[in-house]
Design an enzyme around this catalytic site. Structure first.
Site, PDB file in Angstrom:
ATOM      1  N   LYS A 111       0.820  -1.221   0.000  1.00  0.00           N
ATOM      2  CA  LYS A 111       0.000   0.000   0.000  1.00  0.00           C
ATOM      3  C   LYS A 111       0.849   1.264   0.000  1.00  0.00           C
ATOM      4  CE  LYS A 111      -4.408  -1.702   1.649  1.00  0.00           C
ATOM      5  NZ  LYS A 111      -5.517  -1.622   2.565  1.00  0.00           N
ATOM      6  N   LYS A 192      -5.225 -10.135  -5.589  1.00  0.00           N
ATOM      7  CA  LYS A 192      -6.453 -10.418  -4.830  1.00  0.00           C
ATOM      8  C   LYS A 192      -7.544  -9.408  -5.178  1.00  0.00           C
ATOM      9  CE  LYS A 192      -6.348  -7.704  -0.644  1.00  0.00           C
ATOM     10  NZ  LYS A 192      -7.092  -7.542   0.559  1.00  0.00           N
ATOM     11  N   LYS A 195     -11.193  -3.931  -2.344  1.00  0.00           N
ATOM     12  CA  LYS A 195     -12.094  -2.770  -2.381  1.00  0.00           C
ATOM     13  C   LYS A 195     -11.442  -1.621  -3.116  1.00  0.00           C
ATOM     14  CE  LYS A 195     -13.889  -3.446   2.290  1.00  0.00           C
ATOM     15  NZ  LYS A 195     -12.629  -3.725   3.013  1.00  0.00           N
TER      16      LYS A 195
HETATM   17  N1  AQP Z   1      -9.805 -11.164  -2.036  1.00  0.00           N
HETATM   18  C1  AQP Z   1     -10.112 -11.661  -0.843  1.00  0.00           C
HETATM   19  N2  AQP Z   1     -10.357 -12.981  -0.707  1.00  0.00           N
HETATM   20  C2  AQP Z   1     -10.699 -13.519   0.510  1.00  0.00           C
HETATM   21  N3  AQP Z   1     -10.822 -12.767   1.624  1.00  0.00           N
HETATM   22  C3  AQP Z   1     -10.589 -11.438   1.533  1.00  0.00           C
HETATM   23  N4  AQP Z   1     -10.646 -10.435   2.425  1.00  0.00           N
HETATM   24  C4  AQP Z   1     -10.321  -9.263   1.821  1.00  0.00           C
HETATM   25  N5  AQP Z   1     -10.058  -9.470   0.518  1.00  0.00           N
HETATM   26  C5  AQP Z   1     -10.220 -10.818   0.308  1.00  0.00           C
HETATM   27  C6  AQP Z   1     -10.995 -10.615   3.838  1.00  0.00           C
HETATM   28  O1  AQP Z   1     -12.106  -9.765   4.130  1.00  0.00           O
HETATM   29  C7  AQP Z   1     -12.029  -9.360   5.497  1.00  0.00           C
HETATM   30  C8  AQP Z   1     -12.222  -7.874   5.603  1.00  0.00           C
HETATM   31  O2  AQP Z   1     -11.204  -7.228   4.852  1.00  0.00           O
HETATM   32  P1  AQP Z   1     -10.760  -5.750   5.203  1.00  0.00           P
HETATM   33  O3  AQP Z   1     -11.916  -4.854   5.198  1.00  0.00           O
HETATM   34  O4  AQP Z   1      -9.947  -5.778   6.445  1.00  0.00           O
HETATM   35  O5  AQP Z   1      -9.862  -5.317   4.021  1.00  0.00           O
HETATM   36  P2  AQP Z   1      -8.554  -5.893   3.366  1.00  0.00           P
HETATM   37  O6  AQP Z   1      -8.209  -7.252   3.873  1.00  0.00           O
HETATM   38  O7  AQP Z   1      -7.466  -4.884   3.444  1.00  0.00           O
HETATM   39  O8  AQP Z   1      -8.990  -6.087   1.861  1.00  0.00           O
HETATM   40  P3  AQP Z   1      -9.895  -5.246   0.909  1.00  0.00           P
HETATM   41  O9  AQP Z   1     -11.337  -5.639   1.099  1.00  0.00           O
HETATM   42  O10 AQP Z   1      -9.364  -5.461  -0.414  1.00  0.00           O
HETATM   43  O11 AQP Z   1      -9.783  -3.718   1.327  1.00  0.00           O
HETATM   44  P4  AQP Z   1      -8.711  -2.603   0.930  1.00  0.00           P
HETATM   45  O12 AQP Z   1      -8.707  -2.489  -0.554  1.00  0.00           O
HETATM   46  O13 AQP Z   1      -9.216  -1.366   1.612  1.00  0.00           O
HETATM   47  O14 AQP Z   1      -7.380  -3.077   1.452  1.00  0.00           O
HETATM   48  C9  AQP Z   1     -10.644  -9.794   6.006  1.00  0.00           C
HETATM   49  O15 AQP Z   1     -10.800 -10.950   6.808  1.00  0.00           O
HETATM   50  C10 AQP Z   1      -9.887 -10.132   4.758  1.00  0.00           C
HETATM   51  O16 AQP Z   1      -8.929 -11.158   4.961  1.00  0.00           O
END
Ligand code: AQP
Length: 331
Positions: A111, A192, A195
């Site tokens: 990031k 992956k 969001k």
């Molecule tokens: N691609 C994914 N596959 C499986 N699990 C996933 N998680 C996130 N992306 C995947 C799981 O969702 C939960 C909540 O995630 P988060 O809100 O903490 O965000 P993150 O892990 O940083 O991933 P995001 O959703 O892509 O958000 P951004 O883009 O803001 O970083 C967690 O349990 C995560 O493992």
């Protein structure tokens, strides 16, 4: 009863990776565990964000969690910033975690890569996450594969804290789903689904209308050849779609592969899209009902914050005691 804790950031719309990797299991776990779930709004402030949207996104995400099946009568559901103990414990744990271990965090490297200015909050995010988990005497943390390293850090910090100050914190362990632990981006199946992805067509949001879901799947990147086969190395695009199909229909990968093996890519994608549309239908319908009464969601979040605070305060008192801070006495 064993306790589970997990959280999700209001950093964008909830996608299928969040749902399959984490939230779907949270719903199941509330039946057999003492379950605590949190919308982690403070985490969403670690990267540039829209101030005017944060509160609304936080409420909408809580509403989505309820639409997905979290029941505030069966679990504790609250907003992280409503319980200030999270930030207080973060400071104390900041004095236990080391800069070296934070520097090794892959998510920080990804990031911060190429950014001109990186907030100290982004660097410290894993310590806030450790505080989130440790504040509730958590035994298990259901997360997607991308959070493995952060939960490892929470364990290391708890073990070091206990070594330094005596047995105080419960050492948690991460748990992962059998399928869809790392759902991939449809346009770049080696990355992956996220969001904050730069390819909106690569991310399937749980509230995408059926025609949008179908269109995104139709335009998903596939692999050379024509065979529908689960082989994440050779065929990452097809394997990702097979994972989604298996998760949506509740069949294992092998059964999904056997069911779809004869299809051409076009037919295969249509069947995956149909399965996902059906799979997400109840969530979409329930969300529409809840959206009609946002004040009820706010009321549930307040009740959740009160319950969470009671647990968090007891743990924080324990931490304050063992770390030698002067107790406050009423005048
Ligand atoms: N691609 C994914 N596959 C499986 N699990 C996933 N998680 C996130 N992306 C995947 C799981 O969702 C939960 C909540 O995630 P988060 O809100 O903490 O965000 P993150 O892990 O940083 O991933 P995001 O959703 O892509 O958000 P951004 O883009 O803001 O970083 C967690 O349990 C995560 O493992």
């Amino acid at each position: 009863m064993r306790r589970v804790f997990s959280g999700i950031q209001p950093s964008g719309e909830m996608h299928l990776g969040n749902y399959l990797g984490a939230v779907r299991r949270w719903v199941a776990d509330q039946e057999r565990y003492d379950a605590i779930y949190c919308v982690v709004d403070l985490h969403a402030m670690t990267v540039p964000y829209d101030v005017a949207e944060l509160a609304g996104r936080t409420r909408e995400l809580a509403m989505l969690l309820m639409a997905a099946g979290l029941d505030p009568q069966r679990c504790v559901l609250f907003v992280q910033s409503h319980v200030p103990a999270h930030t207080e414990l973060t400071w104390i744990l900041n004095c236990v975690a080391t800069v070296g271990e934070l520097r090794r965090m892959t998510q920080f490297k990804e990031k911060s890569h190429g950014q001109e200015s990186v907030s100290a909050g982004l660097f410290d995010y894993p310590v806030l996450m450790a505080a989130d988990i440790l504040l509730y005497d958590t035994n298990e943390v259901p997360v997607g594969e991308d959070q493995r390293q952060h939960v490892e850090l929470a364990r290391d910090v708890a073990i070091r804290f206990n070594h330094r100050y005596g047995e105080t914190l419960v050492v948690p362990e991460a748990t992962f789903p059998p399928v869809a632990a790392r759902v991939k981006d449809l346009q770049d199946p080696r990355a992956k689904m996220s969001k904050s992805s730069e390819s909106p067509h690569g991310t399937l949001n749980v509230l995408d209308p059926p025609e949008v879901l179908t269109k995104k799947i139709r335009s998903a990147v596939t692999d050379s050849g024509t065979e529908v086969r689960h082989d994440p190395e050779e065929k990452p695009g097809i394997s990702n779609l097979l994972d989604l199909y298996a998760a949506a229909t509740g069949t294992g990968i092998e059964k999904a592969e056997a069911e779809l093996a004869g299809s051409g890519y076009g037919d295969f994608k249509r069947r995956v899209a149909d399965a996902l549309v059906e799979f997400l239908r109840p969530l979409r319908e329930r969300y529409a009902e809840l959206a009609g009464d946002p004040s009820e969601v706010s009321r549930q979040l307040e009740l959740g914050a009160v319950k969470a605070e009671t647990i968090a305060t007891a743990v924080l008192d324990r931490v304050r005691r063992v770390t030698g801070l002067l107790p406050r006495h009423p005048a």
